[in-house]
Structure formats: C-alpha cells, structure tokens
Design an enzyme around this catalytic site. Sequence first.
Site, PDB file in Angstrom:
ATOM      1  CB  SER A  95      -0.965  -0.043   1.184  1.00 45.55           C
ATOM      2  OG  SER A  95      -1.821   1.053   1.173  1.00 45.55           O
ATOM      3  CG  ASP A 238      -2.758   4.111  -1.272  1.00 42.90           C
ATOM      4  OD1 ASP A 238      -3.499   4.078  -2.272  1.00 42.90           O
ATOM      5  OD2 ASP A 238      -2.739   3.208  -0.414  1.00 42.90           O
ATOM      6  CG  ASP A 240      -2.768  -0.377  -2.450  1.00 41.06           C
ATOM      7  OD1 ASP A 240      -2.667   0.759  -1.952  1.00 41.06           O
ATOM      8  OD2 ASP A 240      -3.431  -1.294  -1.935  1.00 41.06           O
ATOM      9  CG  ASP A 242      -6.264   1.088  -1.027  1.00 41.68           C
ATOM     10  OD1 ASP A 242      -5.362   1.946  -0.957  1.00 41.68           O
ATOM     11  OD2 ASP A 242      -6.291   0.078  -0.306  1.00 41.68           O
TER      12      ASP A 242
HETATM   13 MG    MG Z   1      -3.518   1.380  -0.099  1.00 42.02          MG
END
Ligand code: MG
Length: 458
Positions: A95, A238, A240, A242
């Site tokens: 992440s 961020d 990844d 999400d």
């Molecule tokens: Mg994330």
Amino acid sequence: MGRLFGTNGIRGRINELTPELAVKVALSIGTYFDGGEVIVGYDGRVTSPILFRAVISGLMASGCNVYNSGLTTTPLLQFSIKTLKLDGGVMITASHNPPEFNGIKVIGVDGVEIDRPEEEKIEDIFFNNKISRRPWNEVGRLREAPNMLDEYIKSIKRNVNVKGISSMGYKVLIDPGNGVSTLTIPKLMTELNCEYDVVNGEINGRFPGRGAEPTPQTLIEVAKIVKNGGYDLGVSYDGDGDRAIFTDDEGTVHWGDKTGAIIEEHILRKKGGGIIVTPISSSKIVEEIAEKYGGRVQWTVVGSVVVSHELKRVGGVMGMEDNGGIMYPEHQYVRDGAMATALMLDAIHEKGMKLSKIISMLPRYYSVKRKVECKNEIKHDVIKRITAKIEVFENYYRKEKIDGIKAWLNKDTWILIRASGTEPIIRIYVEAKSTEEAEGLALKYEDELKSIIREMGG
Ligand code: MG
C-alpha cells in the site's frame, strides 16, 4: 499460535517476508481456498514480481486455479473477484508503506479483505502444518485474467452523473505518486471529459516522486502545481490506488475526513439519509454532516478492513477514513481511489462551486496528528495507563473506548490515543476549534506518553 497478519494483510521487508515464506503462506492460503478459483495481482514495488511468482506457486501447488491479473490496483483486483464470481484473490502490495516493504493481502469472495477470524484459519493451517499439497495431476492451472478495466470504469460511471460532470470540462491534476493508479485514473478522466495532467505518473517501486503515501506534508509540491496551473482539483493516490487525497483549487491539501465529509453530504442528500461507517479517528464533521442530512455515524476501530465489513453488516451508504479511503457499496464495499475521485467530481458538480469554497462552508475544526515511538511489547500497557490517567484527571464530556481512548474534553474538542496496528508506535489525534488548542493538547499528551513509556522501560 503465531501471528502472520497485521491490520492490512501480511507485511514485511524482503528479508522478513522472503520468497520461501511467501510460498508457504500461499500454500496455506490455497489450502484455505480449498482448490478454488483465485485471482492474483501485484503493485509496482521492486520486490512485487518476486512475491507474485512465489504466491502463484504456492496457490497452484495446493490445488487452486489461478488467474494472473498482473500489475494492477488493489480496487481493480477486488472488483474483478466479485464481477468474475471467483472464490477470492491475493494482492501483493504494501500500500503506502516505504519502498523496502511489501505485503500479501487475502481477499474473500465478496471482494473484501478477509476479517480476523478468517485470517486465523489461515494462520492455523500455516503454523499447525495443515497445508494440503496436491499430487502432480491435481495442481491448479494458471490462466491470464480477463481485462476488467472497462467493466470497472463502467461501474464507477454508473454511480455518478456522467453527463453533468462531462459538461463542466474540469481541469484535474492526477498524482499517482509512482504507484499503479496510472493504470486506471487517466482512462476515468477521459471518460468523464476532464482535462488532466499527470505528475509522478511513471510506475516506479522506489517511489522517487513524493513517496507512496499522500499526506499534506508529502504533497507540498503537488499543491503548488495545482494552484499555479489553475486546476479545479488535484488528486493524489497511495501506492496501490485505494486511497485518494484531494488538493483544492487554491492549493490546500485536505485530510480525507474533510473531503470525505463533502462526499458524505453528497451521498446523504442523494439517498435521503443512511448509515456512514468510519473509524473513531475521523473528524467530528462527519457526525455533524450525518445529523444535518438525516444520517447517522457508526464508529469502528481504525482499519479499512473493519470499516468494509461493518459497512456490509449494517447496510451503510458509505464508508470513509481520515487517510483518504472512501467505500461506496453501490460500486464495491472496499475503498477505491478511482470511485472516490468520481464521487468528488460529482459532489463539486452538484454543488456548482469550487472545492475550496465548498470546504470553507464546512464546520471549522483543526486537527493535529502525532506519533510516539513505543515497543510493540508494551504499547497496549501504555494505552491502559494513559487511559486510566485521563479517566482520573481529565474532566471529560464524553468518551469512547472502541480503539484506545477517545475523550471529548468539551463538545468541540477531543483527543484520541491508540496503538498502531502495524508499527511500534502510539498515535495521538486531536481536534479542536483552533490550531493553538489542538497543538497544545497534542504536545501535552505526547509528553505524558513519553514519560509513561520511560517509566515502563521502553
Ligand atoms: Mg492502499
């Protein structure tokens, strides 16, 4: 029994989360899915291709049929599980963590990361040697996953006023932060007829632009570009994809609970009420907006997985986090930076005002976040001590012990002190009517915590 999972999956550096360990973890995950159909994807981190292959090996050896989704965002992978009706998925990502970290997220049949009781089943398989290894003629197959990007963008567009947004020709600065959002957001911008530019758009696991975590501190340069370039909006994701942090047209970067409150208001007005699920660390604004528009807030411990599961359990209309996570169940129960972006554009269009203007109309609170280093072994005892101290010495107005201690000193001022689920730190959150008051309280509790930690030999 040992523990593998933290707040968001299994995390570590490559000398901790080694390829060998990843294979054994994946064998355990594959045993848990019992030869099901599982999709696997990875983010742009330097070590992701290593763990990706190790995880596929383990899953196949335990009998799972694997769909290779390749380089992807976490929300796109989660959407694919639900849409392709698979049994689950695994995402290789850490992440927003620094580049030396990586991680393994296990996602269930509903597209939501599995909850703690399900993680314990995998830990039981892992630690108690219950791994199922299949003979050569029963191992799983490896196939390419179908490209779900078009379906995904369609699902997002179904949930906003595309015509309205498109008619505005918004100018947006996109900042994937060298993460994987480059794969999804430009297409979304084009389909919403936004004029956009991209900064930090190259996928690079070293995150040379501004690091993998968007915060007001890491977005100072981005904010300047938004202001000087005459953009309606800046959006930073961020690693990844999400989470989304928004910068307004005047170049002010906002925490996710403030911008989330704007989306919250938009959704509550559209739905005529409903339950908003958010962690105890979110701003009081979330509660005020809910009360004003016929909704109510369901508080949870800090952590997106808990918010998603609670959102599903209570049939809420939206989930949100102060770090920029927005969950919109009509699209999916998990946080999704692309959905958040579309909802923000939808809210701005509906209001017919610049984002800076909409923000200026929100109730005004100032928040401060601090962290104090504290060894994992003692951090929960430190929380107990500070809780006792607050309960004895502070003349509080209201308190919650959902996650650490949250005490309202009066109706406008609160402090929250909680142990991090992933790192050896204790976090302090303060919200008050002035910066001075918030800073003062943060400093006071930082000192108190440091002295308790010293007393306990930390
Ligand atoms: Mg994330």
